[in-house]
Design a protein around this motif. Structure first.
Motif, PDB file in Angstrom:
ATOM      1  N   GLU A 233     108.195  33.967 -50.065  1.00  0.00           N
ATOM      2  CA  GLU A 233     109.080  34.020 -48.907  1.00  0.00           C
ATOM      3  C   GLU A 233     108.842  32.807 -47.990  1.00  0.00           C
ATOM      4  O   GLU A 233     109.776  32.167 -47.514  1.00  0.00           O
ATOM      5  N   GLN A 234     107.570  32.487 -47.783  1.00  0.00           N
ATOM      6  CA  GLN A 234     107.245  31.337 -46.932  1.00  0.00           C
ATOM      7  C   GLN A 234     107.736  30.037 -47.561  1.00  0.00           C
ATOM      8  O   GLN A 234     108.251  29.163 -46.863  1.00  0.00           O
ATOM      9  N   TYR A 235     107.589  29.916 -48.856  1.00  0.00           N
ATOM     10  CA  TYR A 235     108.096  28.722 -49.558  1.00  0.00           C
ATOM     11  C   TYR A 235     109.604  28.603 -49.347  1.00  0.00           C
ATOM     12  O   TYR A 235     110.140  27.523 -49.148  1.00  0.00           O
ATOM     13  N   ARG A 236     110.285  29.772 -49.409  1.00  0.00           N
ATOM     14  CA  ARG A 236     111.746  29.778 -49.230  1.00  0.00           C
ATOM     15  C   ARG A 236     112.092  29.317 -47.805  1.00  0.00           C
ATOM     16  O   ARG A 236     112.954  28.470 -47.593  1.00  0.00           O
ATOM     17  N   ILE A 237     111.360  29.874 -46.819  1.00  0.00           N
ATOM     18  CA  ILE A 237     111.617  29.526 -45.412  1.00  0.00           C
ATOM     19  C   ILE A 237     111.418  28.022 -45.187  1.00  0.00           C
ATOM     20  O   ILE A 237     112.193  27.369 -44.489  1.00  0.00           O
ATOM     21  N   LEU A 238     110.370  27.475 -45.803  1.00  0.00           N
ATOM     22  CA  LEU A 238     110.078  26.048 -45.622  1.00  0.00           C
ATOM     23  C   LEU A 238     110.992  25.157 -46.476  1.00  0.00           C
ATOM     24  O   LEU A 238     110.957  23.939 -46.353  1.00  0.00           O
ATOM     25  N   GLY A 239     111.769  25.801 -47.352  1.00  0.00           N
ATOM     26  CA  GLY A 239     112.669  25.028 -48.216  1.00  0.00           C
ATOM     27  C   GLY A 239     111.929  24.246 -49.280  1.00  0.00           C
ATOM     28  O   GLY A 239     112.387  23.185 -49.716  1.00  0.00           O
ATOM     29  N   LEU A 240     110.770  24.757 -49.703  1.00  0.00           N
ATOM     30  CA  LEU A 240     110.016  24.056 -50.746  1.00  0.00           C
ATOM     31  C   LEU A 240     110.728  24.262 -52.086  1.00  0.00           C
ATOM     32  O   LEU A 240     111.208  25.356 -52.385  1.00  0.00           O
ATOM     33  N   PRO A 241     110.809  23.211 -52.893  1.00  0.00           N
ATOM     34  CA  PRO A 241     111.664  23.241 -54.077  1.00  0.00           C
ATOM     35  C   PRO A 241     111.251  24.232 -55.165  1.00  0.00           C
ATOM     36  O   PRO A 241     112.110  24.783 -55.859  1.00  0.00           O
ATOM     37  N   SER A 242     109.960  24.473 -55.357  1.00  0.00           N
ATOM     38  CA  SER A 242     109.578  25.417 -56.416  1.00  0.00           C
ATOM     39  C   SER A 242     108.358  26.213 -55.968  1.00  0.00           C
ATOM     40  O   SER A 242     107.749  25.909 -54.945  1.00  0.00           O
ATOM     41  N   ASP A 243     108.033  27.244 -56.765  1.00  0.00           N
ATOM     42  CA  ASP A 243     106.897  28.102 -56.422  1.00  0.00           C
ATOM     43  C   ASP A 243     105.570  27.497 -56.864  1.00  0.00           C
ATOM     44  O   ASP A 243     104.528  28.137 -56.775  1.00  0.00           O
ATOM     45  N   ARG A 244     105.638  26.270 -57.375  1.00  0.00           N
ATOM     46  CA  ARG A 244     104.407  25.648 -57.858  1.00  0.00           C
ATOM     47  C   ARG A 244     103.396  25.542 -56.717  1.00  0.00           C
ATOM     48  O   ARG A 244     103.758  25.166 -55.613  1.00  0.00           O
ATOM     49  N   GLY A 245     102.184  25.884 -56.972  1.00  0.00           N
ATOM     50  CA  GLY A 245     101.177  25.809 -55.906  1.00  0.00           C
ATOM     51  C   GLY A 245     100.780  27.187 -55.411  1.00  0.00           C
ATOM     52  O   GLY A 245      99.708  27.353 -54.826  1.00  0.00           O
ATOM     53  N   ILE A 246     101.654  28.209 -55.655  1.00  0.00           N
ATOM     54  CA  ILE A 246     101.340  29.550 -55.141  1.00  0.00           C
ATOM     55  C   ILE A 246     100.070  30.108 -55.800  1.00  0.00           C
ATOM     56  O   ILE A 246      99.208  30.665 -55.121  1.00  0.00           O
ATOM     57  N   ASP A 247      99.950  29.907 -57.121  1.00  0.00           N
ATOM     58  CA  ASP A 247      98.745  30.404 -57.802  1.00  0.00           C
ATOM     59  C   ASP A 247      97.482  29.768 -57.225  1.00  0.00           C
ATOM     60  O   ASP A 247      96.488  30.443 -56.980  1.00  0.00           O
ATOM     61  N   ASP A 248      97.574  28.451 -57.000  1.00  0.00           N
ATOM     62  CA  ASP A 248      96.410  27.740 -56.441  1.00  0.00           C
ATOM     63  C   ASP A 248      96.061  28.285 -55.063  1.00  0.00           C
ATOM     64  O   ASP A 248      94.885  28.496 -54.742  1.00  0.00           O
ATOM     65  N   LEU A 249      97.097  28.524 -54.255  1.00  0.00           N
ATOM     66  CA  LEU A 249      96.861  29.031 -52.897  1.00  0.00           C
ATOM     67  C   LEU A 249      96.209  30.407 -52.939  1.00  0.00           C
ATOM     68  O   LEU A 249      95.270  30.691 -52.194  1.00  0.00           O
TER      69      LEU A 249
ATOM     70  N   ARG B 183      93.291  36.371 -44.551  1.00  0.00           N
ATOM     71  CA  ARG B 183      93.252  35.322 -45.577  1.00  0.00           C
ATOM     72  C   ARG B 183      94.657  35.054 -46.113  1.00  0.00           C
ATOM     73  O   ARG B 183      95.011  33.912 -46.400  1.00  0.00           O
ATOM     74  N   LEU B 184      95.462  36.117 -46.208  1.00  0.00           N
ATOM     75  CA  LEU B 184      96.851  35.908 -46.631  1.00  0.00           C
ATOM     76  C   LEU B 184      97.604  35.102 -45.552  1.00  0.00           C
ATOM     77  O   LEU B 184      98.376  34.199 -45.865  1.00  0.00           O
ATOM     78  N   GLY B 185      97.319  35.428 -44.295  1.00  0.00           N
ATOM     79  CA  GLY B 185      97.926  34.666 -43.191  1.00  0.00           C
ATOM     80  C   GLY B 185      97.570  33.193 -43.290  1.00  0.00           C
ATOM     81  O   GLY B 185      98.407  32.313 -43.083  1.00  0.00           O
ATOM     82  N   ILE B 186      96.318  32.922 -43.656  1.00  0.00           N
ATOM     83  CA  ILE B 186      95.881  31.525 -43.799  1.00  0.00           C
ATOM     84  C   ILE B 186      96.615  30.874 -44.979  1.00  0.00           C
ATOM     85  O   ILE B 186      97.076  29.736 -44.879  1.00  0.00           O
ATOM     86  N   ALA B 187      96.764  31.623 -46.080  1.00  0.00           N
ATOM     87  CA  ALA B 187      97.492  31.073 -47.233  1.00  0.00           C
ATOM     88  C   ALA B 187      98.935  30.738 -46.834  1.00  0.00           C
ATOM     89  O   ALA B 187      99.458  29.680 -47.181  1.00  0.00           O
ATOM     90  N   VAL B 188      99.566  31.637 -46.066  1.00  0.00           N
ATOM     91  CA  VAL B 188     100.945  31.403 -45.611  1.00  0.00           C
ATOM     92  C   VAL B 188     100.977  30.155 -44.721  1.00  0.00           C
ATOM     93  O   VAL B 188     101.855  29.294 -44.858  1.00  0.00           O
ATOM     94  N   ALA B 189      99.968  30.028 -43.848  1.00  0.00           N
ATOM     95  CA  ALA B 189      99.921  28.852 -42.958  1.00  0.00           C
ATOM     96  C   ALA B 189      99.667  27.571 -43.755  1.00  0.00           C
ATOM     97  O   ALA B 189     100.006  26.485 -43.298  1.00  0.00           O
ATOM     98  N   LEU B 190      99.066  27.729 -44.960  1.00  0.00           N
ATOM     99  CA  LEU B 190      98.760  26.548 -45.774  1.00  0.00           C
ATOM    100  C   LEU B 190      99.937  26.098 -46.638  1.00  0.00           C
ATOM    101  O   LEU B 190      99.907  24.998 -47.200  1.00  0.00           O
ATOM    102  N   ALA B 191     100.961  26.943 -46.760  1.00  0.00           N
ATOM    103  CA  ALA B 191     102.149  26.558 -47.539  1.00  0.00           C
ATOM    104  C   ALA B 191     102.748  25.345 -46.829  1.00  0.00           C
ATOM    105  O   ALA B 191     102.859  25.322 -45.613  1.00  0.00           O
ATOM    106  N   GLY B 192     103.126  24.353 -47.593  1.00  0.00           N
ATOM    107  CA  GLY B 192     103.623  23.130 -46.957  1.00  0.00           C
ATOM    108  C   GLY B 192     102.509  22.115 -46.775  1.00  0.00           C
ATOM    109  O   GLY B 192     102.708  21.055 -46.205  1.00  0.00           O
TER     110      GLY B 192
END
Ligand code: ATP
Length: 304
Positions: A101-117, A141-150
Protein backbone atom coordinates in the motif's frame (compact mmCIF):
# COMPACT_ATOMS: atom_id res chain seq x y z
CA UNK A 1 30.56 19.15 9.44
CA UNK A 2 27.76 18.16 7.09
CA UNK A 3 24.24 18.52 8.52
CA UNK A 4 21.05 16.77 7.47
CA UNK A 5 18.90 19.16 9.48
CA UNK A 6 19.56 22.57 10.98
CA UNK A 7 17.04 24.93 12.49
CA UNK A 8 17.62 28.63 13.05
CA UNK A 9 15.64 30.43 15.76
CA UNK A 10 12.56 28.41 14.89
CA UNK A 11 9.33 29.52 16.55
CA UNK A 12 5.85 28.03 16.62
CA UNK A 13 3.25 30.03 18.45
CA UNK A 14 -0.36 29.09 19.26
CA UNK A 15 -2.06 32.38 20.21
CA UNK A 16 0.17 33.54 23.10
CA UNK A 17 1.74 30.15 23.76
CA UNK A 18 5.22 29.49 22.37
CA UNK A 19 5.44 25.75 21.65
CA UNK A 20 8.83 26.39 20.04
CA UNK A 21 10.83 29.40 21.12
CA UNK A 22 13.90 30.44 19.08
CA UNK A 23 14.97 26.83 18.68
CA UNK A 24 18.34 26.32 17.01
CA UNK A 25 19.62 22.79 16.52
CA UNK A 26 21.98 20.81 14.29
CA UNK A 27 21.65 17.15 13.26
CA UNK A 28 24.92 15.95 11.71
CA UNK A 29 24.91 13.49 8.80
CA UNK A 30 25.22 9.92 10.08
CA UNK A 31 24.16 10.85 13.63
CA UNK A 32 21.63 9.25 15.92
CA UNK A 33 20.35 12.47 17.44
CA UNK A 34 18.46 12.04 20.70
CA UNK A 35 15.93 14.84 21.05
CA UNK A 36 15.15 14.81 24.76
CA UNK A 37 12.47 16.69 26.64
CA UNK A 38 9.57 16.26 29.04
CA UNK A 39 6.01 15.74 27.82
CA UNK A 40 4.83 18.99 26.29
CA UNK A 41 8.38 20.34 25.78
CA UNK A 42 7.80 20.82 22.05
CA UNK A 43 9.37 17.72 20.50
CA UNK A 44 6.40 16.69 18.36
CA UNK A 45 5.89 20.29 17.28
CA UNK A 46 9.43 20.44 15.90
CA UNK A 47 8.95 17.12 14.13
CA UNK A 48 5.63 18.24 12.62
CA UNK A 49 7.30 21.39 11.30
CA UNK A 50 10.21 19.64 9.61
CA UNK A 51 7.85 17.05 8.11
CA UNK A 52 5.91 19.91 6.53
CA UNK A 53 2.73 19.14 8.48
CA UNK A 54 2.75 22.66 9.99
CA UNK A 55 4.36 25.99 9.16
CA UNK A 56 6.72 27.81 11.53
CA UNK A 57 5.57 31.16 12.95
CA UNK A 58 9.08 32.53 12.43
CA UNK A 59 12.65 31.32 12.02
CA UNK A 60 13.68 28.73 9.48
CA UNK A 61 15.11 25.27 8.99
CA UNK A 62 17.14 23.54 6.32
CA UNK A 63 17.06 19.94 5.15
CA UNK A 64 20.27 18.88 3.40
CA UNK A 65 21.11 22.58 3.11
CA UNK A 66 17.80 23.50 1.42
CA UNK A 67 15.81 26.14 3.32
CA UNK A 68 12.16 25.46 4.15
CA UNK A 69 11.22 28.47 2.01
CA UNK A 70 13.28 27.14 -0.93
CA UNK A 71 11.85 25.51 -4.05
CA UNK A 72 13.75 22.26 -3.49
CA UNK A 73 12.41 21.55 0.01
CA UNK A 74 9.82 19.01 -1.27
CA UNK A 75 12.55 17.02 -2.97
CA UNK A 76 14.67 17.04 0.20
CA UNK A 77 11.68 15.99 2.27
CA UNK A 78 11.33 12.90 0.09
CA UNK A 79 14.75 11.87 1.39
CA UNK A 80 13.20 11.76 4.84
CA UNK A 81 10.98 9.10 6.41
CA UNK A 82 9.05 9.67 9.61
CA UNK A 83 6.83 8.25 12.28
CA UNK A 84 4.98 11.09 13.99
CA UNK A 85 3.13 10.04 17.15
CA UNK A 86 1.88 6.60 15.98
CA UNK A 87 3.08 4.45 13.06
CA UNK A 88 1.03 4.87 9.86
CA UNK A 89 -0.03 1.28 9.41
CA UNK A 90 -3.31 -0.40 8.51
CA UNK A 91 -4.20 -2.81 11.28
CA UNK A 92 -6.40 -4.96 9.04
CA UNK A 93 -3.54 -5.66 6.67
CA UNK A 94 -0.52 -7.95 6.86
CA UNK A 95 3.00 -6.54 6.97
CA UNK A 96 3.43 -7.19 3.23
CA UNK A 97 0.07 -5.61 2.34
CA UNK A 98 1.00 -2.52 4.38
CA UNK A 99 4.22 -2.14 2.42
CA UNK A 100 2.45 -2.75 -0.91
CA UNK A 101 0.00 0.00 0.00
CA UNK A 102 2.82 2.39 0.88
CA UNK A 103 4.60 1.60 -2.39
CA UNK A 104 1.34 2.40 -4.20
CA UNK A 105 0.95 5.71 -2.31
CA UNK A 106 4.53 6.70 -3.16
CA UNK A 107 3.98 5.69 -6.79
CA UNK A 108 6.90 3.26 -6.73
CA UNK A 109 6.96 1.27 -9.97
CA UNK A 110 7.19 -2.28 -8.59
CA UNK A 111 7.04 -4.25 -5.35
CA UNK A 112 10.73 -5.02 -5.62
CA UNK A 113 12.44 -4.33 -2.32
CA UNK A 114 9.49 -5.35 -0.11
CA UNK A 115 11.07 -8.71 0.78
CA UNK A 116 14.32 -6.98 1.70
CA UNK A 117 12.47 -4.45 3.85
CA UNK A 118 10.53 -7.18 5.67
CA UNK A 119 13.77 -9.05 6.35
CA UNK A 120 15.51 -5.86 7.48
CA UNK A 121 12.93 -5.17 10.17
CA UNK A 122 12.60 -8.83 11.16
CA UNK A 123 9.03 -9.31 9.89
CA UNK A 124 9.72 -11.70 6.98
CA UNK A 125 8.01 -14.60 8.72
CA UNK A 126 4.74 -12.96 9.71
CA UNK A 127 2.85 -14.35 6.68
CA UNK A 128 -0.92 -13.86 6.90
CA UNK A 129 -0.88 -12.38 10.37
CA UNK A 130 -2.58 -9.00 10.41
CA UNK A 131 -0.93 -5.99 12.03
CA UNK A 132 -3.69 -5.82 14.66
CA UNK A 133 -2.33 -9.09 16.05
CA UNK A 134 1.25 -7.79 16.20
CA UNK A 135 2.99 -6.81 19.44
CA UNK A 136 3.69 -3.09 19.93
CA UNK A 137 7.33 -3.72 18.99
CA UNK A 138 6.32 -5.48 15.76
CA UNK A 139 3.92 -2.66 14.88
CA UNK A 140 6.66 -0.12 15.45
CA UNK A 141 9.06 -2.13 13.29
CA UNK A 142 6.42 -2.30 10.58
CA UNK A 143 6.00 1.47 10.93
CA UNK A 144 9.74 1.83 10.41
CA UNK A 145 9.59 -0.42 7.33
CA UNK A 146 6.76 1.75 5.93
CA UNK A 147 8.83 4.88 6.66
CA UNK A 148 11.76 3.23 4.84
CA UNK A 149 9.79 2.66 1.62
CA UNK A 150 11.18 5.13 -0.88
CA UNK A 151 14.70 4.62 0.55
CA UNK A 152 15.09 7.73 2.73
CA UNK A 153 18.46 8.47 4.31
CA UNK A 154 17.01 10.41 7.25
CA UNK A 155 14.48 8.86 9.63
CA UNK A 156 12.56 10.88 12.18
CA UNK A 157 10.96 8.87 14.97
CA UNK A 158 8.69 10.48 17.55
CA UNK A 159 8.89 8.58 20.87
CA UNK A 160 9.48 5.21 19.12
CA UNK A 161 9.75 3.19 22.33
CA UNK A 162 6.96 4.81 24.27
CA UNK A 163 4.90 2.22 26.15
CA UNK A 164 6.96 -0.71 24.89
CA UNK A 165 8.03 -3.72 26.93
CA UNK A 166 11.78 -4.36 27.48
CA UNK A 167 11.95 -6.92 24.65
CA UNK A 168 10.29 -4.48 22.22
CA UNK A 169 12.72 -1.75 23.29
CA UNK A 170 15.71 -4.00 22.59
CA UNK A 171 14.33 -4.90 19.13
CA UNK A 172 13.79 -1.27 18.14
CA UNK A 173 17.18 -0.23 19.51
CA UNK A 174 18.94 -2.97 17.54
CA UNK A 175 17.06 -2.08 14.37
CA UNK A 176 17.96 1.60 14.66
CA UNK A 177 21.63 0.76 15.23
CA UNK A 178 21.63 -1.62 12.26
CA UNK A 179 20.03 0.94 9.94
CA UNK A 180 22.45 3.61 11.10
CA UNK A 181 25.57 1.47 10.79
CA UNK A 182 24.76 -0.65 7.74
CA UNK A 183 22.65 1.74 5.70
CA UNK A 184 24.15 5.04 6.94
CA UNK A 185 20.71 6.37 7.85
CA UNK A 186 20.70 9.49 10.01
CA UNK A 187 18.17 9.46 12.87
CA UNK A 188 16.34 12.10 14.84
CA UNK A 189 14.62 10.34 17.74
CA UNK A 190 12.52 12.09 20.35
CA UNK A 191 12.08 10.73 23.84
CA UNK A 192 11.23 11.92 27.31
CA UNK A 193 13.49 9.25 28.83
CA UNK A 194 17.17 9.99 28.39
CA UNK A 195 18.24 6.56 29.55
CA UNK A 196 16.39 4.86 26.68
CA UNK A 197 18.50 6.70 24.14
CA UNK A 198 21.77 6.62 26.04
CA UNK A 199 22.82 3.35 24.45
CA UNK A 200 22.11 4.63 20.96
CA UNK A 201 22.57 8.33 20.54
CA UNK A 202 25.70 9.91 19.15
CA UNK A 203 24.36 13.42 19.77
CA UNK A 204 21.77 14.97 22.06
CA UNK A 205 19.59 18.04 22.01
CA UNK A 206 17.77 18.89 25.25
CA UNK A 207 14.53 20.81 24.86
CA UNK A 208 12.41 22.41 27.57
CA UNK A 209 9.49 24.82 27.20
CA UNK A 210 10.14 25.07 23.48
CA UNK A 211 13.79 26.08 23.88
CA UNK A 212 16.88 24.08 23.09
CA UNK A 213 18.81 24.11 26.35
CA UNK A 214 21.92 22.34 25.12
CA UNK A 215 23.35 20.34 22.26
CA UNK A 216 26.07 17.90 23.20
CA UNK A 217 27.81 14.90 21.66
CA UNK A 218 27.64 11.49 23.37
CA UNK A 219 31.35 11.73 24.24
CA UNK A 220 30.90 15.15 25.81
CA UNK A 221 27.90 13.90 27.75
CA UNK A 222 29.80 10.86 28.99
CA UNK A 223 32.67 13.06 30.13
CA UNK A 224 30.22 15.39 31.86
CA UNK A 225 28.70 12.42 33.70
CA UNK A 226 31.92 10.79 34.86
CA UNK A 227 32.66 10.65 38.52
CA UNK A 228 35.23 13.27 39.48
CA UNK A 229 36.34 15.61 42.23
CA UNK A 230 35.84 19.33 41.67
CA UNK A 231 38.63 21.35 43.32
CA UNK A 232 38.76 25.09 43.83
CA UNK A 233 42.40 26.19 44.03
CA UNK A 234 44.39 29.38 44.49
CA UNK A 235 47.03 28.80 41.79
CA UNK A 236 45.97 27.03 38.60
CA UNK A 237 49.46 27.01 37.06
CA UNK A 238 50.89 25.21 40.09
CA UNK A 239 47.87 22.87 40.07
CA UNK A 240 48.55 21.87 36.46
CA UNK A 241 52.27 21.30 37.21
CA UNK A 242 51.46 19.06 40.18
CA UNK A 243 48.74 17.06 38.42
CA UNK A 244 50.96 16.51 35.36
CA UNK A 245 53.77 15.41 37.66
CA UNK A 246 51.47 12.91 39.41
CA UNK A 247 50.12 11.64 36.08
CA UNK A 248 46.49 12.38 37.04
CA UNK A 249 43.74 13.12 34.55
CA UNK A 250 42.09 16.52 35.00
CA UNK A 251 40.02 19.13 33.26
CA UNK A 252 40.42 22.83 33.98
CA UNK A 253 36.96 24.45 34.25
CA UNK A 254 38.00 28.05 35.08
CA UNK A 255 41.05 29.88 36.49
CA UNK A 256 40.06 28.66 39.98
CA UNK A 257 38.25 25.34 39.39
CA UNK A 258 39.25 21.98 37.94
CA UNK A 259 37.89 18.41 37.90
CA UNK A 260 40.18 15.51 38.78
CA UNK A 261 39.22 12.11 37.37
CA UNK A 262 40.14 8.60 38.40
CA UNK A 263 41.16 7.27 41.78
CA UNK A 264 43.07 10.27 43.13
CA UNK A 265 44.46 9.91 46.66
CA UNK A 266 43.11 13.13 48.11
CA UNK A 267 45.54 13.62 51.04
CA UNK A 268 48.61 13.08 48.83
CA UNK A 269 47.17 15.44 46.23
CA UNK A 270 46.37 18.23 48.70
CA UNK A 271 49.84 17.90 50.33
CA UNK A 272 51.59 18.01 46.94
CA UNK A 273 49.56 21.08 45.98
CA UNK A 274 50.37 22.80 49.29
CA UNK A 275 54.09 22.10 48.77
CA UNK A 276 53.81 23.77 45.36
CA UNK A 277 52.23 26.83 46.99
CA UNK A 278 48.68 26.08 45.80
CA UNK A 279 45.93 25.94 48.43
CA UNK A 280 42.68 23.97 47.99
CA UNK A 281 39.81 26.19 49.15
CA UNK A 282 36.93 23.84 48.27
CA UNK A 283 36.51 20.24 47.23
CA UNK A 284 33.47 18.14 46.40
CA UNK A 285 32.68 14.95 44.58
CA UNK A 286 30.62 15.11 41.43
CA UNK A 287 28.76 12.04 40.22
CA UNK A 288 26.32 13.00 37.57
CA UNK A 289 24.32 10.16 36.11
CA UNK A 290 22.70 10.83 32.75
CA UNK A 291 19.32 11.37 34.34
CA UNK A 292 20.59 13.78 37.00
CA UNK A 293 22.54 15.63 34.31
CA UNK A 294 19.25 16.08 32.46
CA UNK A 295 17.38 17.14 35.57
CA UNK A 296 20.07 19.65 36.52
CA UNK A 297 19.91 21.02 32.99
CA UNK A 298 16.13 21.27 32.87
CA UNK A 299 15.91 22.54 36.44
CA UNK A 300 18.53 25.18 35.72
CA UNK A 301 16.95 26.27 32.47
CA UNK A 302 13.67 27.77 33.64
CA UNK A 303 12.39 30.76 31.75
CA UNK A 304 9.22 32.68 30.96
P1 ATP B 1 4.62 14.84 24.23
O1 ATP B 1 5.72 13.87 24.49
O2 ATP B 1 3.65 14.95 25.34
O3 ATP B 1 3.98 14.71 22.88
P2 ATP B 1 6.07 17.06 23.14
O4 ATP B 1 7.40 17.48 23.64
O5 ATP B 1 6.05 16.31 21.87
O6 ATP B 1 5.35 16.26 24.27
P3 ATP B 1 4.33 18.91 21.81
O7 ATP B 1 3.32 17.90 21.40
O8 ATP B 1 5.26 19.44 20.77
O9 ATP B 1 5.19 18.36 23.03
O10 ATP B 1 3.56 20.13 22.50
C1 ATP B 1 4.23 21.28 22.98
C2 ATP B 1 3.22 22.20 23.60
O11 ATP B 1 2.43 22.80 22.57
C3 ATP B 1 2.26 21.49 24.54
O12 ATP B 1 2.07 22.31 25.69
C4 ATP B 1 0.97 21.41 23.75
O13 ATP B 1 -0.15 21.45 24.59
C5 ATP B 1 1.06 22.65 22.85
N1 ATP B 1 0.34 22.47 21.57
C6 ATP B 1 0.61 21.54 20.63
N2 ATP B 1 -0.24 21.67 19.58
C7 ATP B 1 -1.07 22.71 19.88
C8 ATP B 1 -2.18 23.34 19.22
N3 ATP B 1 -2.58 22.93 18.02
N4 ATP B 1 -2.78 24.38 19.85
C9 ATP B 1 -2.35 24.81 21.04
N5 ATP B 1 -1.32 24.25 21.74
C10 ATP B 1 -0.69 23.22 21.17
Amino acid sequence: MEYVLTTDRLCKQYKHFKALNQLTMHVPKGAIYGFIGKNGAGKTTLIRLICGLQEPTSGEYSLYGEKNSGKGIGKMRRRMGSIVETPSIYLDMTARENLQEQYRILGLPSDRGIDDLLRLVGLADTGKKKAKNFSLGMRQRLGIAVALAGSPDFLVLDEPINGMDPQGIVEIRELILKLNQEQQITFLISSHILDELSRLATHYGFIDNGRLLREISAEELEAACRKCIRLTVTDMKAFIRVLDGMGLEYNVCSDREADVFGEAEITALVVALAEAGCRVTALHERDESLESYYISLVGGGRHE
